[in-house]
Design an enzyme around this catalytic site. Structure first.
Site, PDB file in Angstrom:
ATOM      1  N   THR A 284       3.126  11.710  -4.588  1.00 46.22           N
ATOM      2  CA  THR A 284       2.935  10.324  -4.376  1.00 46.22           C
ATOM      3  C   THR A 284       2.432   9.343  -5.647  1.00 46.22           C
ATOM      4  OG1 THR A 284       0.611  10.596  -3.575  1.00 46.22           O
ATOM      5  CG2 THR A 284       2.347  10.889  -2.008  1.00 46.22           C
TER       6      THR A 284
ATOM      7  N   ALA B  52       0.913  -1.231  -0.153  1.00 42.43           N
ATOM      8  CA  ALA B  52       0.102   0.001  -0.055  1.00 42.43           C
ATOM      9  C   ALA B  52       0.769   1.121   0.113  1.00 42.43           C
ATOM     10  CB  ALA B  52      -0.953   0.030   1.416  1.00 42.43           C
ATOM     11  N   ASN B  53       2.034   1.132   0.237  1.00 39.86           N
ATOM     12  CA  ASN B  53       3.080   2.226   0.285  1.00 39.86           C
ATOM     13  C   ASN B  53       3.367   2.878  -0.983  1.00 39.86           C
ATOM     14  OD1 ASN B  53       3.069   1.954   2.901  1.00 39.86           O
ATOM     15  ND2 ASN B  53       5.279   0.479   2.785  1.00 39.86           N
ATOM     16  N   HIS B  54       3.306   4.302  -0.793  1.00 42.33           N
ATOM     17  CA  HIS B  54       3.774   5.359  -2.001  1.00 42.33           C
ATOM     18  C   HIS B  54       4.767   5.999  -1.540  1.00 42.33           C
ATOM     19  CE1 HIS B  54      -0.045   4.838  -4.690  1.00 42.33           C
ATOM     20  NE2 HIS B  54      -0.533   4.041  -3.516  1.00 42.33           N
ATOM     21  N   LEU B  55       5.525   6.660  -2.242  1.00 39.99           N
ATOM     22  CA  LEU B  55       6.611   7.644  -2.159  1.00 39.99           C
ATOM     23  C   LEU B  55       5.950   8.830  -1.405  1.00 39.99           C
ATOM     24  CD1 LEU B  55       8.420   8.132  -5.575  1.00 39.99           C
ATOM     25  CD2 LEU B  55       9.157   6.869  -3.650  1.00 39.99           C
TER      26      LEU B  55
END
Length: 207
Positions: free
Chosen positions: A90, A81-84
């Site tokens: 993002t 689920a992680n984004h920058l």
């Protein structure tokens, strides 16, 4: 008798909405200890559906200890689920291709690690546990809580984001319980002590 068979799916007669969780898990990156149960309002197969963004190519794990109690609609948000977060956007350009493939060259998405849940942990209805969190042995997670950081052993936490409400016992008693590790005893010894384990006098525990 020494308690229910840890290898059966449904330990309660004529009730198929509570299962010994390890016996229904199909994903090898979800590891569950003996006697941990999951109770679902509709269907126990919902458990893996509630482990969100758990992509094979990421390789992160959800690890749950023994004798845990997990209520319906508990959700686990994995690293997929992680984004920058330190870039100007993002938005995940690279996953769409079509000329955007190189957007992540020389970069990686944040990895917060596995979710580790200890032994004898009670996770209340509709709680959400985020990637990288470790929940200590004997902890209680209140209904509707969102867990974004580690939880100390034998503590009660609640809220969004969750905060410690109180410790279940004195520091001295917590230390003794963590040394005992009753969940690692053989099942006969546990059976001999079930009345004491459901009491509050640690000195009553017997060999």
């Amino acid at each position: 008798m020494n308690g229910p068979d840890k290898n059966i799916i449904f330990p309660l007669g004529n009730y198929d909405r509570l299962c010994f969780l390890k016996n229904i898990i199909k994903n090898p990156n979800i590891i569950v200890g003996d006697y941990t149960y999951y109770d679902d309002f509709e269907n126990v197969e919902n458990f893996e559906k509630n482990v969100k963004y758990h992509f094979d190519f990421v390789g992160d794990k959800l690890i749950i200890g023994k004798f845990c109690m997990i209520a319906s609609d508990v959700k686990f948000i994995m690293n997929g689920a992680n984004h920058l977060t330190d870039a100007m956007t993002t938005y995940p350009f690279a996953i769409f291709g079509q000329g955007w493939e190189k957007a992540m060259e020389g970069k990686t998405y944040p990895q917060k690690g596995d979710i580790n849940i200890g032994n004898d942990v009670w996770v209340g209805y509709n709680a959400t546990i985020m990637a990288g969190v470790t929940i200590g042995d004997g902890a209680i997670i209140a209904t509707n809580s969102t867990i974004i950081k580690d939880v100390e052993p034998y503590s009660i936490v609640g809220g969004n984001p969750a905060k410690e409400i109180k410790k279940r016992f004195s520091d001295e008693k917590i230390t003794k319980l963590l040394e005992l590790k009753w969940w690692d005893w053989d099942i006969q010894k546990i059976t001999n002590n079930v009345n004491n384990l459901t009491g509050n006098n640690i000195d009553d525990l017997v060999d």
